[in-house]
Each structure stands twice: as structure tokens, then as C-alpha cells.
Scaffold this motif. Structure first.
Motif, PDB file in Angstrom:
ATOM      1  N   ALA A 165      -3.861  11.096  -4.245  1.00 16.24           N
ATOM      2  CA  ALA A 165      -4.447  12.210  -4.982  1.00 16.24           C
ATOM      3  C   ALA A 165      -5.665  11.765  -5.783  1.00 16.24           C
ATOM      4  O   ALA A 165      -6.516  12.578  -6.142  1.00 16.24           O
ATOM      5  CB  ALA A 165      -3.397  12.823  -5.914  1.00 16.24           C
TER       6      ALA A 165
ATOM      7  N   GLN B  30       9.408   1.417  -7.610  1.00 17.01           N
ATOM      8  CA  GLN B  30       8.334   0.486  -7.258  1.00 17.01           C
ATOM      9  C   GLN B  30       8.365  -0.749  -8.153  1.00 17.01           C
ATOM     10  O   GLN B  30       8.113  -1.861  -7.715  1.00 17.01           O
ATOM     11  CB  GLN B  30       6.966   1.173  -7.396  1.00 17.01           C
ATOM     12  CG  GLN B  30       6.622   2.089  -6.256  1.00 17.01           C
ATOM     13  CD  GLN B  30       6.944   3.544  -6.567  1.00 17.01           C
ATOM     14  OE1 GLN B  30       7.770   3.829  -7.429  1.00 17.01           O
ATOM     15  NE2 GLN B  30       6.314   4.462  -5.864  1.00 17.01           N
TER      16      GLN B  30
ATOM     17  N   LEU C   1       1.014   4.814  -2.047  1.00 16.92           N
ATOM     18  CA  LEU C   1       0.978   6.118  -1.382  1.00 16.92           C
ATOM     19  C   LEU C   1       2.174   6.951  -1.809  1.00 16.92           C
ATOM     20  O   LEU C   1       2.051   8.144  -2.097  1.00 16.92           O
ATOM     21  CB  LEU C   1       1.010   5.928   0.132  1.00 16.92           C
ATOM     22  CG  LEU C   1      -0.308   5.544   0.808  1.00 16.92           C
ATOM     23  CD1 LEU C   1      -0.059   5.227   2.270  1.00 16.92           C
ATOM     24  CD2 LEU C   1      -1.323   6.662   0.675  1.00 16.92           C
ATOM     25  N   ALA C   2       3.352   6.316  -1.873  1.00 17.61           N
ATOM     26  CA  ALA C   2       4.575   7.037  -2.200  1.00 17.61           C
ATOM     27  C   ALA C   2       4.529   7.579  -3.624  1.00 17.61           C
ATOM     28  O   ALA C   2       5.233   8.515  -3.968  1.00 17.61           O
ATOM     29  CB  ALA C   2       5.788   6.125  -2.025  1.00 17.61           C
ATOM     30  N   ASP C   3       3.703   6.984  -4.451  1.00 13.63           N
ATOM     31  CA  ASP C   3       3.571   7.441  -5.831  1.00 13.63           C
ATOM     32  C   ASP C   3       2.556   8.576  -5.932  1.00 13.63           C
ATOM     33  O   ASP C   3       2.209   9.017  -7.016  1.00 13.63           O
ATOM     34  CB  ASP C   3       3.147   6.266  -6.713  1.00 13.63           C
ATOM     35  CG  ASP C   3       3.375   6.559  -8.183  1.00 13.63           C
ATOM     36  OD1 ASP C   3       4.447   7.097  -8.506  1.00 13.63           O
ATOM     37  OD2 ASP C   3       2.482   6.277  -8.992  1.00 13.63           O
ATOM     38  N   GLY C   4       2.036   9.039  -4.799  1.00 10.33           N
ATOM     39  CA  GLY C   4       1.028  10.091  -4.835  1.00 10.33           C
ATOM     40  C   GLY C   4      -0.342   9.554  -5.180  1.00 10.33           C
ATOM     41  O   GLY C   4      -1.208  10.278  -5.665  1.00 10.33           O
TER      42      GLY C   4
ATOM     43  N   VAL D  42       0.839  -1.197   0.000  1.00 13.50           N
ATOM     44  CA  VAL D  42       0.000   0.000   0.000  1.00 13.50           C
ATOM     45  C   VAL D  42       0.876   1.251   0.000  1.00 13.50           C
ATOM     46  O   VAL D  42       0.563   2.245  -0.657  1.00 13.50           O
ATOM     47  CB  VAL D  42      -0.947  -0.012   1.217  1.00 13.50           C
ATOM     48  CG1 VAL D  42      -1.783   1.248   1.265  1.00 13.50           C
ATOM     49  CG2 VAL D  42      -1.844  -1.239   1.158  1.00 13.50           C
ATOM     50  N   ALA D  43       2.011   1.172   0.737  1.00 18.41           N
ATOM     51  CA  ALA D  43       2.901   2.324   0.806  1.00 18.41           C
ATOM     52  C   ALA D  43       3.501   2.655  -0.561  1.00 18.41           C
ATOM     53  O   ALA D  43       3.730   3.820  -0.883  1.00 18.41           O
ATOM     54  CB  ALA D  43       4.008   2.070   1.825  1.00 18.41           C
TER      55      ALA D  43
ATOM     56  N   GLY E 223       0.162   1.884 -13.618  1.00 14.92           N
ATOM     57  CA  GLY E 223       0.998   3.071 -13.711  1.00 14.92           C
ATOM     58  C   GLY E 223       2.060   3.082 -12.626  1.00 14.92           C
ATOM     59  O   GLY E 223       3.143   3.628 -12.794  1.00 14.92           O
TER      60      GLY E 223
ATOM     61  N   ALA F 153       5.480   1.520 -13.710  1.00 15.29           N
ATOM     62  CA  ALA F 153       6.001   1.917 -15.016  1.00 15.29           C
ATOM     63  C   ALA F 153       7.521   1.801 -15.034  1.00 15.29           C
ATOM     64  O   ALA F 153       8.169   1.824 -13.988  1.00 15.29           O
ATOM     65  CB  ALA F 153       5.585   3.354 -15.314  1.00 15.29           C
TER      66      ALA F 153
ATOM     67  N   THR G 265      10.627   3.245 -12.461  1.00 14.59           N
ATOM     68  CA  THR G 265      10.244   3.546 -11.087  1.00 14.59           C
ATOM     69  C   THR G 265      10.881   2.530 -10.148  1.00 14.59           C
ATOM     70  O   THR G 265      11.095   1.379 -10.515  1.00 14.59           O
ATOM     71  CB  THR G 265       8.723   3.464 -10.905  1.00 14.59           C
ATOM     72  OG1 THR G 265       8.286   2.141 -11.220  1.00 14.59           O
ATOM     73  CG2 THR G 265       8.023   4.447 -11.816  1.00 14.59           C
TER      74      THR G 265
END
Lengths: 169, 478
Positions: B57, B212, B51-54, B47-48, B204, B207, B210
Motif C-alpha cells: 500500500a 513477523q 507484503l503480508a503486512d500490507g 519480502v513476503a 513497523g 512491532a 506481530t
């Protein structure tokens, strides 16, 4: 023992989530500017498809007009810039603007491109110059979609058709 | 009938290191806790990542909220699926910390939550994307299948996941044949593999370029590597290294046989008495059937070269077990293991009580042979309908005599009505677990036997003051 595991697991999870959320707040700010600049730059990008390396299977498709009216800018088209319709997609809204001079499309600017996430921005950045070049060459919205950017291409061309309709009105 | 034979005689003065067992237990429980923390941390990390990817928003719009929730559900669901795979990968780290059966228990517990998360992922993303485009979720799914690369695979994948979980639940309830359940479970690998492409090509979050993406790739590859190594490579190496062949099949009692196998490098398997292997007897018609059986004796070495003999003792329980009585000497045997914590590795005290019923007596027999204790500090309770059901009783008597353990034979019919692990006669005489093992609160308690019986023993041991870390009970299932 069970309690020790549960408490440490909860603390670790909370810490990780907090760290993620913190760094996410930064990304949200920079991410927005990146997306807008991506949309802006793709508009001014050169028409050549070199350097992007994508599969550029574009060009006039010729057959099967998907939109019955105004397949191309006719002599009737007025000069000036015309904004197309804003087309919502699952990856973000797409809207283009065309510049018409002497009855020909001389430029296509992307006002908005699919930018919901980094992947979409990447795809948009690759597809927009290809689509722009293809449209200027074909002088119509009847160009093939870019593979790997199907959704963006479809929205781009739909918006473009809106702009052409406005130019021909 | 309730005959009891306390025996005690001094022998083998090897000093059992009580401090070693305490340290061993502390370290094992610490490892189990660490694994718990890592498991939870991996879910929150998933989940983080988002979150870290924004990602938060996305909650700005209603459509974005659906999509965001869907993405979170997908990330957590996939993470749970990877955890489930790791739990069945038979890694020594997990097996040594919590044991094979507890690992499987966690695996089963995660089945439904991960399915629900994956279903929620599909539905929420379809709604969110659909709202962004002005489509209903079903048309959106159709559009995704058609237009977006790898999405059709993802949709196939969710169908496979549903099939796997539903058949697992039905199999457990209706007791469908093991082979059917096994075949369906192989579909899990297909389900996971078909789910992976869209995560990297459509998601996304992952991608190119990243961090991630690297993290997600790393955990996917690590899980796959653990499965390949511990479930395929190690068994193949063990089979080739030990080269086991059936040497003899001995009838111990009606329907109970001991299968003896000879092989090489068996010194490496010493100390595993009581732990189980998964055996495949490579004969026509039975080579594909895996049998999970415990060793019923420590490996016997012929000489210093490591050549020696292994033994399992099996009761005719199913179609597969029935074939074992007809095994021919010379049959090659493939093994996986040893697995489980029914061994000295689980000891936490210097006293030990071993309680076995029926065929569950056989791992007790193996454990008794080698697990350290001082004379007088071990008690063995064997339960059966009659003396004839106390398999290997002569060997056990001999071992108890040699090592100085107290042995009780508990025979006779069970109680009517409320289920007790003791025979009816013993219950009527007012006997309880502490009557046989007064130090039960300060002992390790090893229990092996039928499910309901074993639960009854565990309850009695808890009531007598034994704590969780002292109770060692392994179920025989997959």
C-alpha cells in the motif's frame, strides 16, 4: 541437478511471495480501518495516563518557548473548535483539533496521527492520551515530548500550536 | 622425466558397495538442492513478511514508494547477511552437502549483493522519509540519528558493513595478511549486532504482537545459535575431549614436516582421512594462529581405549607454517573440525582416481588408506618436479601395493606457455588423463594441489567425460 534446484527455488519463492501478497491485500483493508479507528479513539480517550504504562514524563516545561507567539490561550481566545495544521512526518501525517471554552483548552482531538505502519499506530495510541492530558494541564503547547514517541509528539505539538494560533486570531 | 609404475596386487577384499555410493550421492545432491531452495525461500519470505503486512500500500505515494523499496531492500539485505553467517557457521548440514570451500564461495558471492541492498535500504528510506517531511535525505539522516531511538546504531552499522566488504575485496586482491582480514571480519559481528535493534524498535513490520516479529527473532537467534554452537562450543568440546599434544615432528623433505599428535577418543575421528581440521598449537607466539591442514593419515589407534595418534604433513608456506617445524613435543593442540568433503562421504562411483601435486599429495595419502575400492579399481597420480617432491611416496607405494591401486609418478618440468597439469615430457608423448586412468568417466576424481594446476586437472577430467558430482576438489583457504 542445478536446474532442479533453480526451478524448485523459483517456484517456492513465487509461492511464498504470492501467499504474502494475498494476505497483504486483506491486511491493507483491515489495516486502514484500524488506523482510522485508532486515530478516532485516541481523541476520545480519557485524559488519565493510567493503563498505558508508558514513561509519562510530561508536564509543563515552562522554559524556552519554541514558538514565540501565543504560548497559551489568552483571554482573547475565541470559544469553539480549531483545527491545527497538518504536519507530515516520516511515520504519517499528524493533525489535532482543540476545543476552547472560556479561554481554556478543554479538549484536544487527534484528527490524524502517525499511522504509516502498525508500530506507528501503537506509538500513537500510547502517546496521544499522554499528550492530550499534558496539554490540557499546561494549557499550552509547551509540554515535554513523550519518550519513545519523539516524532509523533513533535508533530502533535506543532499542529496544536497551529490550532492555538487559529484560536487567538 | 616421466616414470610410471603400475602396480597391482590383491588384498583387502572388502566389497565396495557401488549402490551405496549412488544412493549417498543422490541424497547429498538432494540436500544441496534443498539448501538452495531454502536459501532462496528465505529471501522471498523476508519480502513476503512485508507484503503480508500490507506493505504494498506504500506505493500509493511517491514518498511511500521510496520508503517501501527501502524496506524491501533492508529485509532482503539482512536475510542475505544471515545466510552469509550460516554459510560460515560450519554446520555439518551445509558442510556435508556442498563442502566447506563451496560454502565459502557462496558466502563470498553474497558479500557484495547484501552490501548493495543494505546501502539501498539506507538511501531509499532516507529519501522516502525525507520526502514525507519535506527534508533532503541528508538532513533526514541527521534527524533520524538525533530523534529516533536505535537509528544511530543502524547508521554506525552500515558504516561497519562497508568497511568489512571493502577490506575483504582489497584483502583478496592485494593479499593483505590473514590476521588483518580476520580482525576486520570480526567487525561483521559488530555490524550485524548494531543493525538488529532498529529493526525491532523502529521497523513497523516487527512491532510487538506481530507474527513477523517472532519469525524475524527466530531466524536471528537461530543464526546466532548456529554460530555459537558450531564455531565456539563444538571446537571447545573437541579440544577438551581429544586432548591432543604434539608427540613428534618428523622432517619428510626439505621444508616439509609431519607433525604427529597423540590424544584420546581418536576412534571417533576414524574415516576422516583427507578431511581437514583447523589446528592451533598452544605455544607462546603461535596459539592464536589457526592452520587449516588435512590429516595425512587415518588416525592410528594404540589400543581399544581410543588413545592414538594423528598426523598432518605440512610444507613451509608462510610465516605460520615455518613455526611448525620448531614445535616442541608436549605442545597442546586445539582443534576445530573435521570439515570438508574430501572424503569417502563424497564418493559417487565404485572406481576412484586420486590426483595430487606437491603438498596436495598428503590428503590423497590419507584418503587412499581407507576409502573403499576393489583391487584394480583405483588409480593414484602423483605430480611433482622430481621424485623428491612426491612427499610420502614410500607410504603411498606401500598402500597401493596392499590395496591394489595403480600408481603413477608424474615428474619433470611443466610445459612452457599453455599450462598443463602434466609434465612437459608426458604432453609431448601425447599422454592425456585417460592414458593413465582409462575409466575416468566412470570414476570419482579427487584432486588436491595448487589452484591453477588443479583447475587444469578438472578441465581434463571434464573433457574425459567425468560429471560434476564425480569431481572432488577442495581448496585450502578460509
Amino acid at each position: 541437478v542445478r536446474i532442479r534446484a533453480a526451478v524448485s527455488a523459483a517456484l517456492a519463492s513465487a509461492g511464498i511471495l504470492l501467499a504474502g501478497w494475498q494476505s497483504g491485500a486483506h491486511v491493507a483493508e483491515t489495516g486502514n480501518t484500524a488506523a482510522t479507528s485508532a486515530a478516532a479513539s485516541s481523541g476520545t480517550a480519557s485524559g488519565s495516563s493510567s493503563g498505558t504504562g508508558g514513561s509519562n514524563i510530561y508536564g509543563p516545561s515552562g522554559s524556552t518557548g519554541s514558538s514565540g507567539t501565543a504560548g497559551s490561550t489568552g483571554a482573547a481566545a475565541q470559544a469553539g473548535t480549531f483545527a491545527g495544521t497538518a504536519v507530515p512526518t516520516r511515520f504519517g501525517t499528524v493533525q489535532v483539533q482543540i476545543t476552547v471554552q472560556a479561554g481554556a483548552i478543554t479538549d484536544v482531538t487527534a484528527l490524524q496521527l502517525t499511522d504509516n505502519d502498525r508500530k506507528s499506530v501503537q506509538i500513537s495510541n500510547r502517546a496521544a492520551p499522554l499528550l492530550r492530558a499534558a496539554v490540557i494541564k499546561a494549557q499550552s503547547a509547551q509540554v515535554q515530548t513523550i519518550s519513545g514517541a519523539t516524532v509523533t509528539s513533535a508533530a502533535y505539538l506543532t499542529s496544536l500550536q497551529g490550532a492555538l494560533d487559529a484560536a487567538n486570531r | 622425466m616421466n616414470s610410471s609404475r603400475p602396480l597391482a596386487s590383491a588384498a583387502t577384499p572388502s566389497r565396495p558397495p557401488a549402490a551405496r555410493f549412488r544412493r549417498q550421492t543422490r541424497s547429498r545432491l538432494l540436500r544441496a538442492d534443498l539448501l538452495t531452495v531454502i536459501a532462496w525461500a528465505s529471501v522471498s519470505s523476508a519480502v513476503a513478511l512485508w507484503l503480508a503486512d500490507g506493505g504494498a500500500a506504500g506505493f500509493a505515494t511517491p514518498a511511500g514508494s521510496f520508503t517501501a523499496l527501502g524496506i524491501v531492500a533492508g529485509l532482503a539485505g539482512m536475510d542475505l547477511v544471515l545466510l552469509m553467517l550460516l554459510l560460515v557457521a560450519r554446520t555439518p548440514l551445509i558442510d556435508g552437502a556442498v563442502g566447506h570451500d563451496r560454502a565459502l564461495e557462496f558466502h563470498r558471492k553474497l558479500g557484495k549483493p547484501s552490501l548493495y541492498l543494505l546501502l539501498a535500504h539506507g538511501i531509499l528510506v532516507a529519501i522516502g522519509y525525507g520526502m514525507a517531511e519535506g527534508l533532503d535525505p541528508v538532513s533526514e539522516l541527521v534527524a533520524l540519528w538525533d530523534l529516533v531511538p536505535d537509528m544511530w546504531l543502524a547508521i554506525v552499522s552500515i558504516g561497519l558493513f562497508i568497511a568489512v566488504v571493502v577490506t575483504s575485496v582489497v584483502t583478496v586482491r592485494r593479499r593483505l595478511p590473514y590476521e588483518f582480514w580476520y580482525a576486520v571480519h570480526l567487525l561483521t559481528y559488530a555490524a550485524v549486532l548494531t543493525a538488529i535493534p532498529h529493526q525491532f524498535s523502529v521497523g513497523g513490520l516487527f512491532a510487538e504482537g506481530t507474527w513477523q516479529r517472532w519469525y524475524w527473532l527466530a531466524i536471528c537467534i537461530a543464526t546466532g545459535a548456529a554460530l555459537a554452537h558450531y564455531r565456539v562450543l563444538e571446537p571447545a568440546v573437541a579440544t577438551a575431549r581429544h586432548r591432543l599434544t604434539v608427540s613428534r615432528v618428523v622432517t619428510e623433505a626439505p621444508g616439509v614436516v609431519s607433525v604427529e599428535m597423540t590424544g584420546r577418543h581418536l576412534d571417533e575421528l576414524a574415516g576422516n582421512g583427507g578431511r581437514f581440521f583447523i589446528w592451533r598449537f598452544l605455544a607462546p607466539g603461535s596459539w592464536w594462529h589457526p592452520h587449516p591442514f588435512s590429516l595425512s593419515a587415518e588416525p592410528v589407534l594404540f589400543d581399544s581405549s581410543g588413545r592414538g595418534r594423528l598426523r598432518i604433513t605440512v610444507r613451509n608456506l608462510g610465516r605460520g607454517s615455518a613455526q611448525l617445524a620448531r614445535l616442541r613435543p608436549g605442545t597442546r593442540v586445539a582443534i576445530e573440525g573435521p570439515y570438508g568433503l574430501f572424503s569417502t562421504a563424497a564418493r559417487s562411483r565404485d572406481r576412484v582416481v586420486m590426483i595430487g601435486a606437491g603438498i596436495g599429495i598428503t590428503p590423497i595419502r590419507a584418503l587412499l588408506e581407507r576409502t573403499p575400492f576393489e583391487p584394480g579399481k583405483a588409480t593414484v597420480l602423483l605430480r611433482g618436479h622430481s621424485e623428491a617432491d612426491l612427499y610420502l611416496r614410500d607410504e603411498i607405494l606401500e598402500l597401493c601395493r596392499r590395496r591394489g591401486a595403480t600408481l603413477f609418478h608424474l615428474t619433470g618440468p611443466r610445459t612452457a606457455g599453455e599450462h598443463s597439469w602434466l609434465p612437459e615430457a608426458a604432453v609431448h608423448s601425447g599422454h592425456r588423463l585417460a592414458s593413465y586412468a582409462p575409466d575416468i568417466a566412470g570414476s570419482d576424481v579427487y584432486v588436491c594441489g595448487p589452484d591453477a594446476w588443479a583447475r587444469s586437472v578438472i578441465t581434463a577430467a571434464r573433457a574425459a567425460g567425468a560429471r560434476d558430482e564425480q569431481l572432488h576438489y577442495e581448496r585450502f583457504d578460509w
